[in-house]
Design an enzyme around this catalytic site. Structure first.
Site, PDB file in Angstrom:
ATOM      1  N   ARG A 149       0.838  -1.205   0.000  1.00 40.82           N
ATOM      2  CA  ARG A 149       0.000   0.000   0.000  1.00 40.82           C
ATOM      3  C   ARG A 149       0.869   1.250   0.000  1.00 40.82           C
ATOM      4  NH1 ARG A 149      -5.093  -2.007   2.299  1.00 40.82           N
ATOM      5  NH2 ARG A 149      -5.303  -3.938   1.096  1.00 40.82           N
ATOM      6  N   GLU A 181       0.412   4.170   0.741  1.00 41.77           N
ATOM      7  CA  GLU A 181      -0.240   5.242   1.491  1.00 41.77           C
ATOM      8  C   GLU A 181       0.804   5.916   2.379  1.00 41.77           C
ATOM      9  OE1 GLU A 181      -3.601   3.660   3.710  1.00 41.77           O
ATOM     10  OE2 GLU A 181      -4.086   2.435   1.967  1.00 41.77           O
ATOM     11  N   GLU A 221      -9.894  -2.248  13.515  1.00 43.08           N
ATOM     12  CA  GLU A 221     -10.279  -3.150  12.440  1.00 43.08           C
ATOM     13  C   GLU A 221      -9.136  -4.105  12.094  1.00 43.08           C
ATOM     14  OE1 GLU A 221      -9.910  -1.802   8.462  1.00 43.08           O
ATOM     15  OE2 GLU A 221      -9.743  -3.967   8.294  1.00 43.08           O
ATOM     16  N   HIS A 281      -0.144   1.496  10.411  1.00 40.85           N
ATOM     17  CA  HIS A 281       0.008   1.372   8.961  1.00 40.85           C
ATOM     18  C   HIS A 281       1.421   0.948   8.582  1.00 40.85           C
ATOM     19  CE1 HIS A 281      -3.732   3.779   8.837  1.00 40.85           C
ATOM     20  NE2 HIS A 281      -3.913   3.153   7.687  1.00 40.85           N
ATOM     21  N   ARG A 301      -1.603  -6.754  12.296  1.00 42.79           N
ATOM     22  CA  ARG A 301      -2.600  -6.096  13.155  1.00 42.79           C
ATOM     23  C   ARG A 301      -3.161  -7.066  14.182  1.00 42.79           C
ATOM     24  NH1 ARG A 301      -6.395  -1.671  10.106  1.00 42.79           N
ATOM     25  NH2 ARG A 301      -4.655  -0.402   9.362  1.00 42.79           N
TER      26      ARG A 301
END
Lengths: 541, 541
Positions: free
Chosen positions: B310, B312, B464, B319, B515
């Site tokens: 990712r 991002e 999440e 992240h 996570r």
């Protein structure tokens, strides 16, 4: 209807020299016949209309296209697998399947070959009052091959073994049939075509379609539906499982190392460059550095299953730009042969596992890819181990010029495979003690002959499937070797630091999953062993 | 030697007012004493010289630096694990270990704390004639922390439990000690520092080194040697194993899909671009498209464990730019809750597996990362499932303005986690029926309310960890949704073709391995759950 009414429209056959009496008689008869025919036709028309009305009524709710499945309801009706049908004789069952093919028998019956993965069964639908209408049969016969349907029917012993289905002892008499997902494009080829063997194509005088590899790969989703491919990828998963099971039972820990790297991991030439925010990164050409750092971090025995990226513009039967690496690394106590023997035990356990638990799938693949059975040596004599020098000698004896053999190229590798099979009756063997100059910078030199190294390759059917070695754990020697191969040590500081902080002697190897699969099953092209293969010319689908 | 000779060098205590007789007597005595002392010293010196000569002789071959391990020989002497020592009382053992720390006791004895991964044992070396020389003790005491040594010694019951070692009932009396790999750089911190708890640091009045996360990550190889990290990555591997075991027992097939893609898989904004020969490629943002194509290819139930990329620019605690995706996809018979329930069963089996088989490792991590025990609901009431609307209502009841809750942001997610824990006593729950506009183009809309979707997220401790849904298997609806989200269908032709050739209703989900690990163990930063983490600012080591 048309057949019944045709005779009345035929002109009467003219005959010369007839009496009036006989003529009158004849005309009366004809008129009567015409009247009866008309009456019959009218009656039949009425009946047909009645029937049609009745049929539209009685079967309409037993077939048709379902609304888009959006999880509208959950009746919790059990659905069954085709494979379970032989034990369900007499039961009414519900199942989801593809229409592999269909064949209408007149207007009252249709045979459907239903498929779920590698299993198939014959289903038949016969017109029956209040149950199956002609419209229903017609609709069923019109469903496209590869449609996905929901079928309700009764399982019945088939009068004789049905050879066109894998489940041949029973068939399904269909009472309800619904379309779940239709086919909205022309099939590039059928799954039957995809599964056809070369022998069948030749026997047909080339009437059948020969589906070429590129066509298959361009339409991989349908190609993968074939029995052969379903079996290939079941075996692919099995190789991974067997790899893990063996290593798990020998105290290895699974790790996941990053594929994004700040520097090229092995050689700058064959590395993919990535735009990384305002800078750049590289895709790992192997987990080599990471797994060695894991050893320096005391994990003792590690393995990784992950993608490996090679920017080599090699368009051969055995190169991919992305493949699955099965990698491991372990500490050594006394000798790097501890690692080599671990890897040997690993391969033997994979071969055994495949032979013992996946013979059915192997047989499915063999139908389309006939191959001599894969041979390996068992028992006290064990796996054949040759030194690089011995391998060269075998090739020289066979007629190859020694000058050509500083390295063993692909052609000579295959030749060696044939020599070894003839002489030692094995398709699996190890070559040890490669010349130092053929190996990467992190390879440990031999303790007595510095031109040799503590490294090995493993082979299947004359092709390399694993490369490994003892690694250099001494930072000074490692730096020197880097410089000798033109690598700037400072560019790999993180890696070198691991060794500067103390690292156990260690070794390991990397296996190409697709190569093992290709060679075990003799698929002849590595693309067949990859779900969605990537090569210099293919990034889709 | 030094203690014995010290008294003779002290000046005699001076006293006033003394008689000559007594003075003479005293001097004679002193002279005699001096003479005796000199004689003694000479004798001792001679003895020491004899001893030194003898020592250099008798212990030289019992210690020292080994030549670089190049697999010179293979004596096949068994080596043992520290963990096995309690059962080896009285045995002479050979083992390879790190020097965790060492402490000399005068010149005749040294204590070594030897470490293998999470186990440690006390070893002691005592000067003994013909066995252990003073030089040997001195050399041993001088070995750097983190050196790797080969130790031979006798296992002996320790007089009292040794608290500084994990194996406290025995110790090793060292007879031979060799250096396998030394430390050639300054340690940025010790493994003891790395393992220190916050409570210990505070109790010491901040005398101990607090090793910051960035320092750890910059020197990850040494950081990973800590007990805490050895345990974290054992648990990481366990999560993967439990994931596979559950799915395997439910008929899922492991697949490997390509990470190199011809087009961006989900959103163009957060995709990494790769130079691909003369063209370009993208790194897969998830195996979403591939696993859906595998469903269209009839694999029925598939999973994949692989890296996810990712691009991002998110520099948060949760992240990474590269993480491990645990992905699955399966066909649906009646309702997408079949998938949601499968995923729920999967998580429960992971939680159970960790609690039942990895409590020792969890306890090790808890020492450094104290956390309330992870809670989940069992038995007939089962996992808490809320609809998105119900989740919003809980937040509104708690005082959040409804206008803020078109989406639930990270802060409100955590708040919801606290509300749920207080009200339902669980750290694990599911939110179902997300608004359609929050989900990707391939999400199936709700059958009755088109503003809602058949999608769900799973949460642990208010964050999440899984996102999933029923997918659209109808090519027309899919094309329409693509256009609505600004994606050109032609750019994903291979993917769409899969659905045009018939595809079963299906759904799935993607789990972030790091996570799950971070939240289960409450590590507070996802980088601690990744072996070599990658974020926008970190590509090394």
């Amino acid at each position: 209807m048309s057949e019944a009414s045709e005779p009345t429209n035929q002109p009467p056959t003219e005959q010369p020299d007839r009496s009036i009496k006989s003529e009158l008689k004849k005309r009366a008869k004809a008129a009567e016949k015409e009247k009866k025919a008309a009456e019959k036709a009218a009656k039949q028309q009425e009946l047909a209309a009645q029937q049609a009305a009745a049929e539209a009524d009685y079967a309409a709710e037993f077939y048709g296209t379902l609304p888009l499945h959006q999880s509208q309801s959950r009746p919790r009706q059990p659905r069954v697998d085709i494979a379970s049908l032989p034990s369900r004789d007499g039961e009414t069952v519900l199942l989801r399947a593809r229409i592999h093919n269909s064949r209408a028998q007149g207007s009252k019956m249709v045979f459907l070959n239903l498929r779920q993965r590698i299993e198939s069964v014959q289903a038949l639908m016969i017109v029956a009052p209040e149950k199956v209408s002609k419209q229903m049969v017609k609709w069923a016969a019109g469903l496209a091959t590869e449609s996905i349907v929901l079928v309700e029917g009764v399982v019945k012993k088939s009068p004789e073994i049905i050879k066109s289905a894998t489940v041949g002892t029973v068939e399904v008499e269909v009472s309800k049939l619904f379309l779940i997902s239709g086919v909205e494009a022309r099939l590039p080829f059928t799954v039957e075509d995809a599964d056809r063997t070369e022998a069948e194509i030749e026997a047909s005088g080339d009437q059948f379609n020969r589906v070429l590899l590129d066509t298959r790969l361009n339409n991989r989703v349908i190609d993968l539906r074939s029995q052969t491919n379903q079996a290939i990828f079941k075996i692919q998963a099995a190789v991974g499982d067997l790899f893990r099971q063996f290593l798990h039972s020998h105290g290895f820990l699974e790790i996941h190392s990053p594929k994004l790297q700040g520097a090229a991991t092995e050689s700058g030439a064959s590395v993919f460059k990535v735009s990384y925010f305002k800078g750049g990164a590289f895709l790992a050409q192997s987990p080599q550095l990471a797994k060695q750092m894991a050893i320096a971090a005391d994990f003792e025995r590690v393995y990784e299953i992950g993608p490996v990226f090679r920017a080599e513009d090699s368009n051969t039967h055995r190169h991919l730009t992305e493949f699955m690496g099965l990698d491991l690394e372990m500490t050594i106590e006394e000798h790097y042969h501890e690692v080599m023997e671990m890897l040997d035990g690993l391969f033997l356990s994979i071969f055994h596992g495949l032979r013992d638990k996946y013979q059915k799938e192997i047989d499915v693949v063999n139908k389309q890819f006939p191959a001599e059975e894969f041979k390996w040596r068992e028992g006290p004599e064990g796996t054949l181990k040759l030194s690089f020098k011995e391998a060269v000698d075998l090739l020289v004896e066979d007629g190859v010029a020694r000058e050509e053999l500083d390295d063993i190229n692909t052609e000579n590798e295959k030749r060696l495979g044939r020599i070894v099979r003839a002489k030692y009756e094995t398709d699996y063997y190890i070559i040890d003690k490669f010349p130092m100059e053929l190996r990467p910078f992190y390879t440990m030199p031999d303790p007595t002959d510095p031109t040799l190294s503590n490294s090995y390759d493993f082979f299947m059917r004359g092709e390399e499937i694993l490369s490994g070695a003892q690694r250099i754990h001494d930072p000074k020697l490692l730096e020197q070797q880097m410089r000798d191969k033109g690598i700037e040590p400072e560019s790999m500081r993180g890696y070198l630091d691991g060794f500067r902080l103390g690292c156990s002697p260690h070794g390991g190897g990397g296996i190409g999953l697709e190569r093992v699969l290709m060679l075990f099953l003799k698929l002849n092209n590595i693309r067949r062993a990859s779900l969605f293969p990537r090569d210099p010319k293919r990034l889709e689908p």
